[in-house]
Motif scaffolding. Sequence first.
Motif, PDB file in Angstrom:
ATOM      1  N   ALA A 100      33.423  48.929  36.683  1.00 42.88           N
ATOM      2  CA  ALA A 100      33.496  48.681  37.947  1.00 42.88           C
ATOM      3  C   ALA A 100      33.190  46.778  37.975  1.00 42.88           C
ATOM      4  O   ALA A 100      34.047  46.117  38.469  1.00 42.88           O
ATOM      5  N   LEU A 101      32.082  46.778  37.441  1.00 46.71           N
ATOM      6  CA  LEU A 101      32.031  45.405  37.014  1.00 46.71           C
ATOM      7  C   LEU A 101      32.618  44.119  36.400  1.00 46.71           C
ATOM      8  O   LEU A 101      33.360  43.034  36.711  1.00 46.71           O
ATOM      9  N   ARG A 102      33.241  45.179  35.246  1.00 47.48           N
ATOM     10  CA  ARG A 102      33.936  44.283  34.047  1.00 47.48           C
ATOM     11  C   ARG A 102      35.216  43.721  34.894  1.00 47.48           C
ATOM     12  O   ARG A 102      35.914  42.872  35.441  1.00 47.48           O
ATOM     13  N   PHE A 103      35.905  45.343  36.060  1.00 49.19           N
ATOM     14  CA  PHE A 103      37.098  44.873  36.692  1.00 49.19           C
ATOM     15  C   PHE A 103      37.587  44.232  37.796  1.00 49.19           C
ATOM     16  O   PHE A 103      37.888  43.033  38.492  1.00 49.19           O
ATOM     17  N   GLY A 104      35.765  44.172  38.052  1.00 49.01           N
ATOM     18  CA  GLY A 104      35.333  43.239  39.304  1.00 49.01           C
ATOM     19  C   GLY A 104      35.342  41.885  39.237  1.00 49.01           C
ATOM     20  O   GLY A 104      36.087  40.777  40.059  1.00 49.01           O
ATOM     21  N   ARG A 105      35.105  41.394  37.907  1.00 50.45           N
ATOM     22  CA  ARG A 105      35.029  40.675  37.732  1.00 50.45           C
ATOM     23  C   ARG A 105      35.994  39.777  37.388  1.00 50.45           C
ATOM     24  O   ARG A 105      36.682  38.270  37.653  1.00 50.45           O
ATOM     25  N   LEU A 106      37.558  40.788  36.879  1.00 49.56           N
ATOM     26  CA  LEU A 106      38.447  39.679  36.159  1.00 49.56           C
ATOM     27  C   LEU A 106      39.190  40.067  37.601  1.00 49.56           C
ATOM     28  O   LEU A 106      40.141  38.572  38.064  1.00 49.56           O
ATOM     29  N   THR A 107      39.046  40.299  38.782  1.00 51.04           N
ATOM     30  CA  THR A 107      39.919  40.830  39.883  1.00 51.04           C
ATOM     31  C   THR A 107      39.453  40.096  41.595  1.00 51.04           C
ATOM     32  O   THR A 107      40.258  39.317  42.255  1.00 51.04           O
ATOM     33  N   GLY A 108      38.398  40.236  40.920  1.00 51.44           N
ATOM     34  CA  GLY A 108      37.457  39.047  42.388  1.00 51.44           C
ATOM     35  C   GLY A 108      36.825  39.915  42.742  1.00 51.44           C
ATOM     36  O   GLY A 108      36.834  39.584  44.627  1.00 51.44           O
ATOM     37  N   VAL A 158      46.816  40.871  41.091  1.00 49.85           N
ATOM     38  CA  VAL A 158      46.395  39.985  39.358  1.00 49.85           C
ATOM     39  C   VAL A 158      47.713  39.299  38.995  1.00 49.85           C
ATOM     40  O   VAL A 158      47.730  38.543  38.469  1.00 49.85           O
ATOM     41  N   ARG A 159      48.857  40.765  38.303  1.00 48.81           N
ATOM     42  CA  ARG A 159      49.777  40.200  37.959  1.00 48.81           C
ATOM     43  C   ARG A 159      49.528  39.924  36.177  1.00 48.81           C
ATOM     44  O   ARG A 159      50.196  39.072  35.816  1.00 48.81           O
ATOM     45  N   LEU A 160      48.335  41.124  35.408  1.00 52.67           N
ATOM     46  CA  LEU A 160      48.049  40.933  34.456  1.00 52.67           C
ATOM     47  C   LEU A 160      48.939  42.040  33.555  1.00 52.67           C
ATOM     48  O   LEU A 160      48.603  43.066  34.100  1.00 52.67           O
TER      49      LEU A 160
END
Length: 83
Positions: free
Chosen positions: A42-50, A9-11
């Motif tokens: 997990a939902l938030r990270f999944g949304r961010l990273t795909g 993701v490189r953020l």
Amino acid sequence: MREILDDHVRLPITEAARRMKISRPTLYAVLTGKGAVTADMALRFGRLTGGAPELYLQMQAQLDLWAARQRLSETLAEIEPAA
């Protein structure tokens, strides 16, 4: 998860936390293993990273089992199996 954030993701953590609508210390704790990956995280990270949120929960479950095995190794050795 840290590798995913850094390499794919490189953020920076601060930007990732802002996008996930959580505090930087909260995300940092999860990424360093001091905080657990909850369903919410997990939902938030999944949304961010795909990525699939289930993957992040499975990673947490594996870490929890490993830690429990380490902590309970002597006790588990003393338990006689039922069959």
